[in-house]
Write a protein that holds these residues in place. Structure first.
Motif, short mmCIF file in Angstrom:
data_model
loop_
_atom_site.label_atom_id
_atom_site.label_comp_id
_atom_site.label_asym_id
_atom_site.label_seq_id
_atom_site.Cartn_x
_atom_site.Cartn_y
_atom_site.Cartn_z
N GLU A 34 0.84 -1.21 0.00
CA GLU A 34 0.00 0.00 0.00
C GLU A 34 0.86 1.25 0.00
N ARG A 35 0.53 2.21 -0.87
CA ARG A 35 1.33 3.44 -0.96
C ARG A 35 0.92 4.45 0.10
N LEU A 36 1.89 5.20 0.53
CA LEU A 36 1.66 6.32 1.44
C LEU A 36 0.70 7.31 0.76
N ALA A 37 -0.24 7.86 1.51
CA ALA A 37 -1.18 8.85 0.95
C ALA A 37 -1.81 9.62 2.11
N LEU A 38 -2.48 10.74 1.81
CA LEU A 38 -3.11 11.54 2.87
C LEU A 38 -4.07 10.70 3.71
N SER A 39 -4.82 9.83 3.03
CA SER A 39 -5.82 9.03 3.76
C SER A 39 -5.17 8.01 4.69
N LYS A 40 -3.85 7.81 4.56
CA LYS A 40 -3.16 6.81 5.38
C LYS A 40 -2.47 7.41 6.59
N LEU A 41 -2.47 8.75 6.68
CA LEU A 41 -1.69 9.40 7.75
C LEU A 41 -2.08 8.88 9.14
N THR A 42 -3.38 8.63 9.34
CA THR A 42 -3.82 8.19 10.66
C THR A 42 -3.36 6.75 10.95
N GLY A 43 -2.95 6.04 9.92
CA GLY A 43 -2.53 4.66 10.12
C GLY A 43 -1.03 4.51 10.35
N LEU A 44 -0.30 5.63 10.45
CA LEU A 44 1.15 5.55 10.65
C LEU A 44 1.46 5.17 12.10
N PRO A 45 2.55 4.43 12.30
CA PRO A 45 2.93 4.12 13.68
C PRO A 45 3.25 5.40 14.46
N ARG A 46 3.10 5.34 15.77
CA ARG A 46 3.34 6.52 16.62
C ARG A 46 4.77 7.01 16.55
N THR A 47 5.68 6.12 16.21
CA THR A 47 7.10 6.49 16.15
C THR A 47 7.43 7.38 14.96
N VAL A 48 6.51 7.49 14.02
CA VAL A 48 6.77 8.31 12.83
C VAL A 48 6.11 9.68 13.01
N ALA A 49 6.90 10.75 12.87
CA ALA A 49 6.35 12.10 13.01
C ALA A 49 5.52 12.43 11.77
N CYS A 50 4.36 13.04 12.00
CA CYS A 50 3.45 13.38 10.90
C CYS A 50 3.38 14.88 10.74
N PRO A 51 2.89 15.37 9.58
CA PRO A 51 2.72 16.82 9.46
C PRO A 51 1.84 17.31 10.61
N GLY A 52 2.26 18.37 11.28
CA GLY A 52 1.49 18.89 12.41
C GLY A 52 0.40 19.83 11.94
N TYR A 53 -0.20 19.54 10.81
CA TYR A 53 -1.25 20.39 10.22
C TYR A 53 -1.96 19.53 9.19
N ASP A 54 -3.07 20.03 8.70
CA ASP A 54 -3.78 19.28 7.66
C ASP A 54 -3.30 19.79 6.29
N PRO A 55 -2.46 19.00 5.61
CA PRO A 55 -1.89 19.50 4.36
C PRO A 55 -2.95 20.02 3.38
N ALA A 56 -4.06 19.29 3.28
CA ALA A 56 -5.08 19.66 2.28
C ALA A 56 -5.73 21.01 2.59
N ALA A 57 -5.56 21.50 3.82
CA ALA A 57 -6.18 22.78 4.18
C ALA A 57 -5.31 23.99 3.82
N HIS A 58 -4.13 23.73 3.25
CA HIS A 58 -3.23 24.83 2.91
C HIS A 58 -3.01 24.90 1.40
N GLY A 59 -3.10 26.12 0.85
CA GLY A 59 -2.85 26.30 -0.58
C GLY A 59 -1.35 26.43 -0.84
N SER A 60 -1.00 26.53 -2.12
CA SER A 60 0.41 26.65 -2.51
C SER A 60 0.82 28.11 -2.57
N GLY A 61 2.10 28.35 -2.32
CA GLY A 61 2.65 29.69 -2.47
C GLY A 61 4.01 29.67 -3.13
N ILE A 62 4.56 28.44 -3.27
CA ILE A 62 5.92 28.27 -3.79
C ILE A 62 5.88 27.34 -4.99
N VAL A 63 6.61 27.70 -6.03
CA VAL A 63 6.87 26.75 -7.12
C VAL A 63 8.35 26.41 -7.03
#
Ligand code: NAD
Length: 491
Positions: free
Chosen positions: A1-30
């Motif tokens: 199974e590939r890593l994806a946004l829907s899988k973030l909650t399934g990561l082991p506790r030992t792995v640090a996750c984005p401390g924000y909801d990526p989908a809630a932020h727009g882009s500002g950098i190319v």
């Protein structure tokens, strides 16, 4: 199974996750060039800034040449695993700052659309030194560079980095949008001014009015970047899957150390990168010189001498007592060419570097660092060598480094095994060396390569004869023999 946004909650506790909801932020950098380094450095600072300060600062990547990284990251919603290997062990973090990657070769219009989008406020890049095609001495583009030549002929459909930055700015001006800040994160001295000169010169050739607008409105802050990041291997990807439980084709591994010094000149805002330790300064130049001369210069020296001593990784070089001494000697000589920097002790910096190079958990190939030598030598080694020569300082460590590169340029090991140089001037070098038989011929031929060595070195007999003498030793005794002899000179 590939890593994806829907899988973030399934990561082991030992792995640090984005401390924000990526989908809630727009882009500002190319960001152009989503290689190993970008994923271990700028994207990570941006991830931390998003977590701590928020904002619409996610990154839309552009890959100019390959489609691999787009095909790896897009099915993973831009997520990837950053593996940090230090003495204390290994840790993993999933980074959420990249929104998507556009493969420009496949979707050229999408790349330009991203640059011209109203929300884009920064265009940054890590595309390797050779991708730019800027002649520093003339402050102009090199019209013989393939990407520059192609883009000058067809500026509305650019394929190279300078052409793309200029066309993006042209579209913004045409649409009445504010320009983006151009942020070069490649290892080039005074990278802001260099890219500015290239962009302005290119723009002047295609649209003088546009050039005037860029000159008056676009900021090109310089940066100094540092985090040793080897190319990912199959083992990297396997390690990521072991740590996270998900397949990840864009995983990357790096060291704990990270540094980013940036000129604080952003006309359209920037992420709060200081939240993760980025340092904003008036003038990056002294930091840049320290890093290029002490870290990168030493890296190049040890890559050529180490590769030809049959050491695959930098850590193996540091475990070789004779080479480790030459590394120390080189750093000391490089430090002597620098002006004092408030708050920085060059001896401490050298000690920290030696420790980073020796990190047994980082597999950084000498052959990777050896790549693109003719593009790297000038800013890493030749500037320091010229300074030492002019100021009556020790030039021998620099002469040894250049002789090691010349030996490497022959394209075969001491056992006669051939290898490719992986240098943009590979063909030119081969041609120049045809018929060169001894150290004198080889050194003369390579010193005469156009646009590599400054006149103040090639015109100095003390320098040329010292390089030639050391190269002769390398040819007669083999690299390992020459290294041993060189290290013994100091005892
Ligand atoms: P990489 O090979 O992983 O990525 C290089 C990126 O540049 C890729 O996206 C590639 O497609 C693109 N590229 C290469 N040649 C190009 C060309 N001719 N035209 C257009 N695009 C081109 O390398 P990396 O490790 O990410 O390093 C990239 C740069 O980052 C280095 O050259 C250096 O300037 C800087 N850097 C790297 C490190 C490190 O440890 N890896 C550390 C400090 C700075």
């Amino acid at each position: 199974e590939r890593l994806a946004l829907s899988k973030l909650t399934g990561l082991p506790r030992t792995v640090a996750c984005p401390g924000y909801d990526p989908a809630a932020h727009g882009s500002g950098i190319v960001h152009i060039g989503v290689g190993a380094f970008h994923r271990a450095h700028q994207a990570v600072y941006t991830d931390s800034a998003l977590a701590r300060k928020g904002g619409d600062w996610r990154i839309d990547g552009i890959s100019l040449r390959s489609t691999d990284i787009a095909d790896a990251l897009n099915p993973q919603d831009g997520l990837y695993t950053l593996i940090i290997r230090g003495e204390e062990g290994i840790s993993a973090r999933v980074v959420g700052s990249i929104r998507r990657v556009i493969a420009a070769a496949r979707e050229p219009d999408a790349a330009l659309a991203a640059l011209a989008a109203p929300e884009t406020r920064i265009a940054s890049m890590t595309v390797t030194e050779k991708a730019y095609g800027i002649d520093r001495a003339r402050g102009a583009v090199d019209t013989g560079h393939p990407a520059i030549a192609a883009d000058l002929a067809n500026p509305r459909a650019p394929a190279g980095v300078i052409g793309m930055l200029v066309e993006g700015l042209r579209l913004r001006r045409e649409r009445g949008l504010a320009p983006y800040t151009v942020l070069c994160c490649d290892n080039l001295p005074d990278n802001g001014s260099l890219v500015r000169a290239g962009v302005l010169n290119f723009a002047r050739r295609v649209d003088p009015a546009l050039a005037g607008w860029i000159e008056n409105n676009v900021a090109f802050p310089a940066t100094m970047v540092d985090r040793i990041t080897p190319a990912a291997t199959e083992a990297t990807l396997a390690e990521a899957e072991r740590l996270t439980g998900f397949a990840d084709l864009a995983a990357i591994e790096t060291e704990p150390f990270t540094q980013w010094v940036i000129e604080d000149h952003f006309t359209a805002g920037r992420p709060a990168w200081e939240a993760d330790g980025a340092i904003f300064v008036e003038d990056v130049a002294p930091y840049e010189a320290m890093k290029l001369r002490m870290l990168n210069g030493t890296h190049s020296m040890l890559a050529y001498a180490g590769f030809l001593s049959a050491h695959k990784y930098v850590r193996d070089v540091m475990a070789d007592a004779a080479l480790a001494r030459l590394v120390r000697r080189y750093m000391q000589a490089a430090a002597a060419t620098l002006s004092p920097l408030p708050g920085i002790d060059f001896t401490d910096y050298a000690n920290a570097l030696a420790k980073r190079f020796a990190n047994p958990a980082i597999a950084h190939e000498t052959y990777q660092i050896a790549m693109d030598g003719t593009e790297k030598l000038p800013q890493r080694i030749l500037g320091a060598a010229s300074h030492a020569l002019e100021n009556g300082q020790d030039i021998r460590p620099f002469a040894f480094a250049v002789a090691a590169w010349m030996r490497y340029a022959l394209g075969r090991t001491d056992d006669g095994a051939p290898y490719t140089l992986r240098d943009p001037r590979e063909e030119v070098i081969r041609g120049a060396l045809a018929g060169a038989n001894d150290a004198g011929d080889i050194a003369r031929a390579l010193f005469a390569l156009p646009g590599v060595f400054p006149e103040r070195l090639t015109g100095d007999e003390r320098w040329t004869s010292l390089v030639t003498e050391i190269l002769a030793t390398m040819l007669h005794k083999g690299m390992a023999g020459a290294v041993k002899e060189e290290a013994e000179r100091q005892s």
